[in-house]
Design an enzyme around this catalytic site. Structure first.
Site, mmCIF file in Angstrom:
data_model
loop_
_atom_site.group_PDB
_atom_site.id
_atom_site.type_symbol
_atom_site.label_atom_id
_atom_site.label_comp_id
_atom_site.label_asym_id
_atom_site.label_seq_id
_atom_site.Cartn_x
_atom_site.Cartn_y
_atom_site.Cartn_z
ATOM 1 N N ASP A 25 48.866 12.930 -12.266
ATOM 2 C CA ASP A 25 48.286 13.751 -11.196
ATOM 3 C C ASP A 25 47.720 12.883 -10.083
ATOM 4 O O ASP A 25 47.300 11.753 -10.324
ATOM 5 C CB ASP A 25 47.187 14.649 -11.802
ATOM 6 C CG ASP A 25 46.870 15.839 -10.917
ATOM 7 O OD1 ASP A 25 47.623 16.100 -9.956
ATOM 8 O OD2 ASP A 25 45.856 16.513 -11.187
ATOM 9 N N GLY A 26 47.712 13.430 -8.872
ATOM 10 C CA GLY A 26 47.075 12.754 -7.741
ATOM 11 C C GLY A 26 48.043 12.186 -6.710
ATOM 12 O O GLY A 26 47.613 11.537 -5.754
ATOM 13 N N ASN A 73 54.066 24.858 -10.915
ATOM 14 C CA ASN A 73 54.294 24.095 -9.683
ATOM 15 C C ASN A 73 55.282 24.758 -8.713
ATOM 16 O O ASN A 73 55.419 24.314 -7.565
ATOM 17 C CB ASN A 73 54.750 22.658 -10.002
ATOM 18 C CG ASN A 73 53.633 21.763 -10.511
ATOM 19 O OD1 ASN A 73 53.849 20.872 -11.324
ATOM 20 N ND2 ASN A 73 52.410 21.976 -10.039
ATOM 21 N N ARG A 76 54.229 25.742 -5.035
ATOM 22 C CA ARG A 76 54.123 24.810 -3.902
ATOM 23 C C ARG A 76 55.172 25.149 -2.838
ATOM 24 O O ARG A 76 56.025 25.988 -3.057
ATOM 25 C CB ARG A 76 54.288 23.378 -4.408
ATOM 26 C CG ARG A 76 53.208 23.054 -5.425
ATOM 27 C CD ARG A 76 53.158 21.606 -5.776
ATOM 28 N NE ARG A 76 52.071 21.377 -6.725
ATOM 29 C CZ ARG A 76 51.547 20.213 -7.002
ATOM 30 N NH1 ARG A 76 52.008 19.135 -6.408
ATOM 31 N NH2 ARG A 76 50.561 20.107 -7.873
ATOM 32 N N GLU A 212 43.763 12.294 -28.800
ATOM 33 C CA GLU A 212 42.606 11.861 -28.028
ATOM 34 C C GLU A 212 42.941 12.087 -26.552
ATOM 35 O O GLU A 212 44.107 12.006 -26.158
ATOM 36 C CB GLU A 212 42.341 10.365 -28.257
ATOM 37 C CG GLU A 212 41.976 10.016 -29.680
ATOM 38 C CD GLU A 212 40.567 10.465 -30.053
ATOM 39 O OE1 GLU A 212 39.681 10.459 -29.177
ATOM 40 O OE2 GLU A 212 40.368 10.850 -31.227
HETATM 41 C C1 IPE Z 1 51.088 15.354 -9.516
HETATM 42 O O1 IPE Z 1 50.526 15.109 -8.290
HETATM 43 C C2 IPE Z 1 52.581 15.584 -9.437
HETATM 44 C C3 IPE Z 1 52.994 16.975 -9.595
HETATM 45 C C4 IPE Z 1 52.235 17.973 -9.947
HETATM 46 C C5 IPE Z 1 54.384 17.272 -9.345
HETATM 47 P P1 IPE Z 1 50.051 16.300 -7.355
HETATM 48 O O2 IPE Z 1 51.164 16.654 -6.450
HETATM 49 O O3 IPE Z 1 49.488 17.416 -8.146
HETATM 50 O O4 IPE Z 1 48.908 15.585 -6.527
HETATM 51 P P2 IPE Z 1 47.529 16.222 -6.092
HETATM 52 O O5 IPE Z 1 46.846 16.717 -7.332
HETATM 53 O O6 IPE Z 1 47.827 17.309 -5.120
HETATM 54 O O7 IPE Z 1 46.798 15.064 -5.462
HETATM 55 C C1 IPE Z 2 49.653 19.148 -13.556
HETATM 56 O O1 IPE Z 2 49.204 18.840 -12.282
HETATM 57 C C2 IPE Z 2 51.151 19.151 -13.567
HETATM 58 C C3 IPE Z 2 51.784 17.876 -13.391
HETATM 59 C C4 IPE Z 2 51.203 16.689 -13.331
HETATM 60 C C5 IPE Z 2 53.210 17.926 -13.311
HETATM 61 P P1 IPE Z 2 48.813 19.979 -11.223
HETATM 62 O O2 IPE Z 2 48.315 19.255 -10.024
HETATM 63 O O3 IPE Z 2 49.932 20.896 -11.027
HETATM 64 O O4 IPE Z 2 47.649 20.740 -11.994
HETATM 65 P P2 IPE Z 2 46.434 21.579 -11.432
HETATM 66 O O5 IPE Z 2 47.007 22.566 -10.450
HETATM 67 O O6 IPE Z 2 45.493 20.637 -10.782
HETATM 68 O O7 IPE Z 2 45.841 22.224 -12.646
HETATM 69 MG MG MG Z 3 47.624 17.851 -8.845
#
Ligand code: IPE
Ligand code: IPE
Ligand code: MG
Length: 247
Positions: A25-26, A73, A76, A212
């Site tokens: 994530d991120g 997802n 988006r 964990e």
């Molecule tokens: C994780 O990064 C990748 C996917 C969910 C595909 P994000 O796209 O969720 O990045 P943030 O959380 O918006 O920074």
């Molecule tokens: C979780 O990340 C899914 C992936 C990393 C693919 P998201 O960014 O989609 O999760 P939320 O929306 O913060 O819960």
């Molecule tokens: Mg995310």
């Protein structure tokens, strides 16, 4: 003293067969912090995946399971969804040769039925092409949701009962586990989530019953094999009890 754990996992103290799962994530924030489109973060994230997969043997990770696209997802923008889908295809094409030589077996979990048929064919191909490999098991979760996976497993178990192949009373935890997308894999020892969020977001709900968890503020595009090494050092110090008591 370490307690025995339920069947399905591996004891990191005894082997180099760790199963680490990562909620990557991120990516979006990493790009946005720099004033760049979110897809640039996803591309950088894919580079980190490549580095981590290559580092797995040195890190003692035999099974690496990565959350790449959740059933949620789809909410988006079309641009981001299509960008991610094309990134998955490019990653597989670009890395196929290296996976072969490095002994990486790739699996894709999740419901692939709504995906572009060409991408589905690529998934089938890479799974078959790497099926003989056993050094690192890379599993990527795409259109994956833990609830959706359990629902599909329940349907498949119900069909077996309906067909008379299975007695309802014989549905054990092991039977359920085998019907999940991860049926061939041990349960994860450790689930890591990057970017500072402290939630599970529908990942491996059944399989992570005794995993964990590590939540790190590092954004996925900044997460290097060294970061994973630090996470694993912390994990090695934890005491896993599996419901028992210390003796
Ligand atoms: C994780 O990064 C990748 C996917 C969910 C595909 P994000 O796209 O969720 O990045 P943030 O959380 O918006 O920074
Ligand atoms: C979780 O990340 C899914 C992936 C990393 C693919 P998201 O960014 O989609 O999760 P939320 O929306 O913060 O819960
Ligand atoms: Mg995310």
């Amino acid at each position: 003293m370490k307690m025995d754990k339920p069947a399905g996992g591996s004891d990191p103290a005894l082997s180099n067969d760790l199963h680490v799962a990562v909620i990557m994530d991120g990516n979006g924030r990493w790009a946005q912090n720099r004033g760049w489109p979110r897809l640039v973060g996803h591309r950088k994230g894919a580079e980190r995946v490549r580095e981590l997969v290559n580092a797995c043997p040195d890190l003692g990770i035999r099974y690496l399971t990565l959350y790449a696209f959740s059933t949620e997802n789809w909410s988006r923008t079309t641009e981001e969804v299509l960008g991610l889908m094309s990134l998955f295809g490019r990653y597989i094409k670009r890395e196929a040769g290296r996976m072969k030589t490095e002994g990486v077996r790739m699996r894709i979990i999740g419901d692939r039925s709504p995906l572009d048929p060409k991408l589905q064919a690529l998934f089938d191909w890479i799974e078959a092409d790497t099926a003989g490999n056993d050094r690192v098991h890379l599993t990527v979760a795409i259109n994956y949701g833990g609830r959706d996976e359990i629902r599909r497993a329940a349907q498949s178990v119900a069909r077996a009962v309906q067909a008379g192949a299975l007695d309802a009373a014989a549905i054990t935890d092991q039977v359920m586990s085998r019907h999940l997308d991860t049926g061939a894999l041990p349960d994860p020892d450790l689930v890591v989530r990057t970017s500072g969020e402290t939630r599970v977001s529908n990942f491996l709900l059944w399989q992570a019953a005794y995993a964990e968890y590590v939540f790190t503020p590092v954004l996925w595009p900044d997460f290097t094999p060294d970061t994973m090494k630090t996470v694993l050092d912390g994990f090695a110090k934890r005491e896993r009890r599996f419901g028992g008591v210390l003796t």
